[in-house]
Design a protein around this motif. Structure first.
Motif, short mmCIF file in Angstrom:
data_model
loop_
_atom_site.label_atom_id
_atom_site.label_comp_id
_atom_site.label_asym_id
_atom_site.label_seq_id
_atom_site.Cartn_x
_atom_site.Cartn_y
_atom_site.Cartn_z
N ILE A 294 37.77 -15.62 -24.24
CA ILE A 294 38.14 -14.59 -25.21
C ILE A 294 37.30 -14.72 -26.48
N THR A 295 37.29 -15.92 -27.06
CA THR A 295 36.58 -16.10 -28.33
C THR A 295 35.08 -15.91 -28.16
N THR A 296 34.53 -16.23 -26.99
CA THR A 296 33.11 -16.03 -26.77
C THR A 296 32.77 -14.54 -26.76
N LEU A 297 33.63 -13.73 -26.17
CA LEU A 297 33.36 -12.30 -26.06
C LEU A 297 33.64 -11.55 -27.36
N LEU A 298 34.15 -12.23 -28.38
CA LEU A 298 34.38 -11.57 -29.67
C LEU A 298 33.09 -11.36 -30.46
N PHE A 299 31.99 -11.95 -30.03
CA PHE A 299 30.73 -11.85 -30.77
C PHE A 299 30.45 -10.39 -31.15
N PRO A 300 30.06 -10.14 -32.43
CA PRO A 300 29.67 -11.08 -33.49
C PRO A 300 30.82 -11.50 -34.40
N PHE A 301 32.05 -11.20 -34.01
CA PHE A 301 33.20 -11.54 -34.84
C PHE A 301 33.76 -12.89 -34.41
#
Length: 1266
Positions: free
Chosen positions: A320-327
């Motif tokens: 999940i956190t990886t796919l938040l890029f660039p946030f």
């Protein structure tokens, strides 16, 4: 470089920071893990005991201080686990993440295995506990069965979450009973006891595959019958002190115990390192569920992950956190939470938390304070339960289709529910495969691992390896994996890496399309960083209204909520700070990608909803593939250390006690020191960028400290003092969030009101207002959920309201509900005292709404209603006065029991009373609302009301009430109808019952019995024949005033009233012929231009933001009144018509003159020519006169202007009226209508309105079919 500096420099660029061993400490013995919440009814072998951190190397590093308790808890979240020879002893792998005080994240990789217990003290203690449990079990079984069955029946409802997620399956106990005869018994004479031990590697970057392979090889070497080539200390020392981080864009090969290991880092223009297998996450949940989960994460809901497998929790969380890029996720992030930390589920803020739960556990056993904004993810059952009213991700269907295509190319199903198992690690229990007899192949493999083969030799080795694979392969030595297995692992690792990159590129491409022009809307208003930080809360850094106005309509619900999140706010803040400090690496990468894509992007229209697939999938994956297939650098090989004789001796099946003196610190060889120095000299800029060192780092840390106040180190501390401090910070955070939210709502709403006054441009839309109110509802739910004793529904606030309602019902008789017959008899003045309903009355209305609302929906409805009534603070204050109920429902640390903070919280909510909201009226459009209408005559002529028989028809945004007849001799009517929305017009009429049936109406008041809103419809004119313009029907324009109906009550609310019908004073001026002749022409023309400008601005606003166009047409200062002033300018005395002059008289006479002149041919030789505009003018005027409605001359002129502007004819009619022969006889020479330049200017102004499609309300055009 000094020794300390050299050590720090070396630590900053090492592959690993720490090596850790956790397990049982024979010296301290067994200590029950009370935090696990387990029952003593379980056998001792099935219980959890506290683990100990046995050793960690090195002792500490300057930049990454070691957190002993946190690492021990995360290495063994459930503590020590015991097994016997009848249980499965497969090793397990999981990982975790740690955050330091400065926000940097490090990763832990844990290999857990079972080791035979050799300590007599531990074996004796377990045997004693087992015997005691056996005796207790026998005694309890001999007791009465009904009592035991009753207790067992009641246990599920009272079991806590700790016991749920920490206890083992009962099937395990049953299987053991089948084997040993007594559930969980342990007999040293018969059984062999095993205990869990964990090997952990802490790294600065998520090197998942490399760390897993290293730890696996380390364990295999310890359990193998053959001793490894070197003592294990050599390999641990090598990875701690001699293996560096691979440079960006490069790969590195270092040596494990049995075979080489390759790791790589992305280059500067590539996405950051992310090795957690996204393919596994998508396979477990499915593409649809994963996109829904990501939507919840982007909107910062509370996310709770549940699984039996710790690594699955970490895989999904990191995915999940990886796919938040660039946030970047800005809130609590704990993918693995052990039972002692389950109080963190009480956190009244967004979180991403993972807990272990056993198979078959009921969801109802989870002690969650509320579920109003909670997303529950059951990974093992492939289920995602999202909050209510979750908006769809932009282009969600197309995004799911593209992701599905990527997964299918890699042979994965996009439906989910497919369990992809990680590569299994052979253990000593696995039967060994036949060995390859050729020693030449073994030697060549060793040379290949060391990187000592040339091109020809390597080609020969590859052919031999292929042959070995086809023949089934074989083991190189005891404990090593087969060649076929090695090759399969390498291929799977490469496949997973390529899939990761392609899935991430899809999402990165989506955000590039959605936020490609975000920098155009960033507001740089501060001169320096300090001034920006000091005024941060009162400064808008992003023009959200303008940004939303260029978005596709289908994206607005998601985008409006996403713009209010902390991750987007932090992203924008980073852009602002980049003026004075080094840009954040993720933001710099995103900006660079936008610049690169902008060079080839020819479509700049943000409203274009066309979905474009990512075009860089294969290109991005090729770079990773190249690095993994061919290592760019090779680290120093493990070597013998200066160890004492007897140390490092191999004992098969046991992990050795490591020699501390060679692992505490690195013994830097000249070769290694030179490499570190060269590495740091060659890349000074990169290290500066990555570490944000120097002044830039200090500037950025100021901002970071303001944003993040909850540190992971505090959250992971289970001590009572730390838990108390954590809840104290939760309370402070809620109060701060309330202050910021209410301030933001006031600033945005007052900005909207300044637009209504013509003081500025629009900076908020109705959608944004709904988003802010949704955020307020979420805040109240989280506040009421903090410290809740026992969850009784999905909504903590509604549950509290129901308890309060029940308590009030015991002490009060039910109040008369709105809409009863008794309320119809109340006078208007009496009603003013009862305008604001009580808390329980509002609840009853919400409960009777036929909307089919859930508990969360009812709570939000109640908040919307209270906010619109300006009673939210008062209602909540009343709710909190019942202290006995509060102490019954909440724990002592709850926010609602902190008196000082609670009062400040209510004070911030009280500030919302200074602005007007219509959030309930505009959201719940299908409900039935009771209305009360009161006609207010002029005081001196109020007796005249007895002679008329009036009727009314109220119209609003959502419809009209239909004609409602008012009983004769009364001035008030009460009726109930479908929600009309915000009221706009009111038709007032009377039946023609003779010349005496006339009255002078001051105004009409309409009261909404539910929301408390009062609308005033000014009139100031006569209603009846033979007086005024002889109208029997008026169309009045309303204005919203504060509850209570006082004329000046709108002044103190801070909300400017909307334009209303022309007031009596204005009409009095218009009826004075002397004032007409003296009216300044400049003022009239300026008013006309201002009126047209207001209409143009109205239609240039986003559709969600536009008000009622009827106000701009017919209200005070509207187009009708401005045009009437223009046509009254210079009009001669009333002797011509023998009565008071009205503009409609001139229009009628002009049409008659045109028609008669055309018939007699008087127009020959004049500049006036008959044409279509002339015909339409005559047709419209005659149609209006032929209308059955008796709306009077003023009403007819209003209808004439409205129809002309709607049908784009008014600009053609004005020159006709000016050139009409009657005009010269009717108007003075100085009149504006006889000034060609003024008429031409007026015609051009009105012609600009032809570009807009104007829709008239039914009340304005009723009875006229044109």
């Amino acid at each position: 470089m000094s020794g300390t500096a050299a050590a720090t420099a070396a630590a900053s660029c090492r592959f690993a920071h720490y090596f850790v061993v956790c397990g049982v400490d024979a010296d301290t013995g067994l200590e029950p893990d009370d935090g696990a919440g387990e029952s003593f009814e379980q056998s001792p072998v099935r219980r959890s005991f506290k683990s100990k951190l046995l050793v960690h190397y090195p002792e500490n590093t300057d930049r990454n201080p070691f957190s002993k308790d946190a690492v021990n808890m995360l290495c063994m979240p459930r503590g020590l686990s015991f097994r016997t020879q009848t249980d499965r002893l497969d090793p397990q792998f999981h990982s975790f993440t740690l955050s330091s005080d400065d926000g940097t994240r490090s990763y832990g990789f844990v290999h857990t295995f079972y080791e035979e217990v050799t300590s007599p003290q531990i074996i004796t203690a377990m045997h004693t506990l087992s015997q005691m449990h056996h005796v207790e079990h026998q005694s309890s079984s001999s007791s009465s069965s009904p009592s035991s069955s009753a207790s067992s029946a009641s246990s599920p409802s009272t079991s806590s979450m700790d016991s749920l997620v920490s206890s083992l399956d009962e099937s395990d106990a049953e299987s053991l009973a089948a084997v040993s005869g007594c559930a969980g018994s342990f007999d040293p004479a018969r059984d062999t006891l095993y205990v869990s031990k964990a090997l952990c590697l802490l790294t600065p970057l998520p090197f998942l595959q490399a760390s897993r392979q290293f730890l696996s090889q380390l364990h295999l070497a310890a359990t193998s019958q053959t001793a490894p080539p070197l003592p294990l200390e050599s390999y641990i020392h090598n990875i701690l002190y001699e293996v560096p981080l691979p440079p960006p864009g490069r790969s590195l090969r270092f040596h494990g115990v049995h075979r080489p290991i390759v790791c790589q880092r992305p280059g500067p223009g590539e996405l950051p390192l992310g090795e957690y297998p996204l393919g596994e996450a998508f396979s477990l949940l499915g593409v649809d569920n994963m996109v829904q989960l990501l939507t919840c994460a982007f909107l910062e809901t509370q996310v709770l992950l549940c699984s039996q497998d710790y690594q699955r929790l970490m895989t999904v969380a990191e995915g999940i956190t990886t796919l938040l890029f660039p946030f970047q996720w800005q809130h609590i992030y704990l993918p693995i939470v052990s039972p002692p930390l389950h109080h963190l589920l009480d956190a009244p803020m967004p979180f991403l938390i993972g807990i272990q739960r056993r198979d078959g556990a009921q969801r109802s056993s989870l002690h969650l304070p509320h579920e109003a904004n909670l997303c529950i993810v059951d990974i093992d059952n492939h289920c995602v339960e999202a909050p209510e009213d979750l908006p769809m991700f932009p282009n969600q269907a197309e995004l799911i289709q593209e992701l599905s295509e990527v997964l299918l190319r890699f042979g994965l199903s996009p439906q989910g529910g497919v369990i992809t198992k990680p590569p299994t690690t052979p253990t000593t229990n696995t039967p060994a495969s036949p060995r390859v007899s050729s020693l030449v192949l073994e030697d060549l493999m060793e040379d290949r691992r060391n990187g000592n083969l040339g091109g020809e030799e390597l080609a020969v080795l590859e052919r031999l390896q292929a042959l070995a694979r086809r023949c089934g392969g074989g083991k190189m030595s005891d404990g090593e994996q087969t060649l076929g297995h090695v090759f399969e692992e390498e291929e799977e690792e490469l496949k997973a890496a390529k899939l990761n990159i392609q899935l991430r590129e899809v999402f990165a491409g989506r955000f590039s399309a959605m936020f490609g022009r975000y920098d155009e809307f960033v507001i740089h208003s501060a001169l320096d960083l300090d001034s920006w930080l000091s005024n941060r809360e009162g400064t808008f850094s992003f023009d959200k209204g303008s940004f939303l106005s260029v978005q596709p309509t289908t994206h607005l619900r998601f985008m409006s909520r996403f713009l209010e999140t902390s991750m987007f706010s932090s992203f924008v803040d980073g852009k602002v700070i980049s003026r004075w400090a080094e840009r954040d690496p993720l933001q710099q990468l995103f900006d660079n990608r936008l610049e690169k894509e902008g060079l080839y992007d020819t479509d700049k229209d943000s409203h274009n909803c066309h979905y474009r697939k990512c075009t860089t999938l294969f290109e991005s994956a090729q770079a990773t593939e190249r690095r993994l297939l061919k290592a760019d650098h090779t680290a120093i090989h493990p070597h013998l250390l200066d160890m004492r004789i007897g140390q490092g001796r191999h004992q098969p099946g046991y992990f050795p006690k490591l020699q501390a003196d060679v692992l505490v610190q690195g013994h830097n060889t000249n070769k290694w020191s030179s490499r570190v120095t060269a590495s740091r000299r060659s890349e000074p800029k990169r290290s500066t960028t990555a570490d944000h060192s120097g002044v830039d780092n200090e500037q950025r840390q100021k901002h970071t400290f303001m944003r993040k106040n909850l540190r992971q180190a505090k959250l992971l501390d289970p001590s009572p003092q730390a838990v108390t401090q954590t809840h104290r910070e939760f309370v402070d955070g809620l109060l701060s969030e309330c202050r910021l939210k209410t301030k933001r709502m006031l600033m945005e709403r007052m900005g909207k009101e300044s637009v209504d006054l013509g003081q500025g441009e629009a900076n908020i839309t109705g959608l944004q207002e709904n988003t802010l109110i949704h955020g307020l509802c979420d805040l109240l739910e989280r506040t009421w959920g903090h410290g809740l004793q026992l969850k009784q529904g999905k909504s903590a606030l509604w549950s509290h309201l129901l308890h309060y309602q029940a308590a009030q019902g015991k002490t009060e008789t039910p109040a008369e509900p709105p809409g009863s017959n008794g309320s119809e008899q109340r006078t208007f003045d009496e009603g003013a005292l009862l305008l604001r309903g009580s808390l329980t009355q509002d609840m009853r209305f919400i409960q009777t709404m036929s909307e089919g609302l859930s508990e969360v929906g009812q709570a939000r409805s109640w908040i919307h209603l209270a906010l619109e009534k300006k009673m939210l603070c008062q209602h909540l204050k009343e709710l909190l006065t019942n202290q006995k109920l509060l102490r019954q429902l909440y724990k002592p640390h709850a926010f609602l029991l902190c008196e000082e903070e609670r009062e400040q919280f209510l004070f911030h909510l009280l500030s919302l009373n200074t602005v007007d909201y219509l959030c309930f009226t505009r959201v719940f459009t299908s409900i039935s609302i009771p209305y009360r209408v009161v006609i207010i005559p002029m005081k001196k002529l109020s007796i005249a009301m007895a002679t008329v028989n009036p009727w009314v028809c109220v119209s609003g945004e959502l419809g009209d009430s239909g004609v409602r007849q008012i009983t004769k001799n009364t001035q008030e009517i009460y009726f109930q109808c479908k929600n009309l929305g915000r009221l706009s017009t009111l038709e007032l009429g009377q039946e023609n019952s003779g010349l005496l049936a006339k009255c002078l109406i001051d105004c009409v008041m309409v009261y909404n019995e539910i929301t408390g809103h009062t609308y005033k419809f000014p009139c100031g004119r006569w209603l009846g024949k033979g007086v005024g313009d002889g109208s029997l029907e008026r169309v009045l324009i309303g204005q919203l005033v504060s509850p209570g109906g006082e004329e000046d009550s709108g002044r103190w609310t801070g909300t400017p009233p909307e334009l209303a019908s022309p007031s009596q004073s204005v009409r009095a001026v218009l009826e004075s012929l002397g004032s007409r002749s003296r009216m300044q022409s400049v003022e009239v023309q300026e008013n006309m231009r201002e009126t047209a400008n207001n209409l143009v601005k109205h239609f240039h606003k986003p559709e969600q933001e536009r008000g009622n166009v009827t106000v701009l047409l017919c209200g005070e200062g509207g187009l009708v009144l401005s045009l009437e002033n223009f046509l009254l300018h210079g009009l001669k005395s009333n002797r011509l018509f023998q009565r008071n002059v009205f503009v409609w008289d001139f229009v009628e006479k002009a049409v008659v003159s045109l028609e008669s002149a055309d018939q007699m041919g008087d127009l020959q030789g004049s500049t006036f020519t008959r044409g279509p505009p002339c015909g339409s003018l005559c047709h419209y005027v005659n149609a209006i006169n032929a209308s059955p409605r008796n709306i009077g001359k003023e009403g007819k002129f209003q209808l004439f202007v409205c129809l002309g502007i709607r049908d784009r004819l008014l600009s053609q009619w004005l020159p006709l009226l000016a050139e009409c022969p009657l005009t010269a006889r009717t108007y003075e020479d100085s009149a504006l209508l006889r000034d060609r330049a003024a008429v031409h200017s007026l015609s051009r102004i009105v012609h600009t309105l032809n570009d807009f499609a104007i829709t008239l309300e039914t009340a304005l055009v009723k009875g006229v079919d044109l």
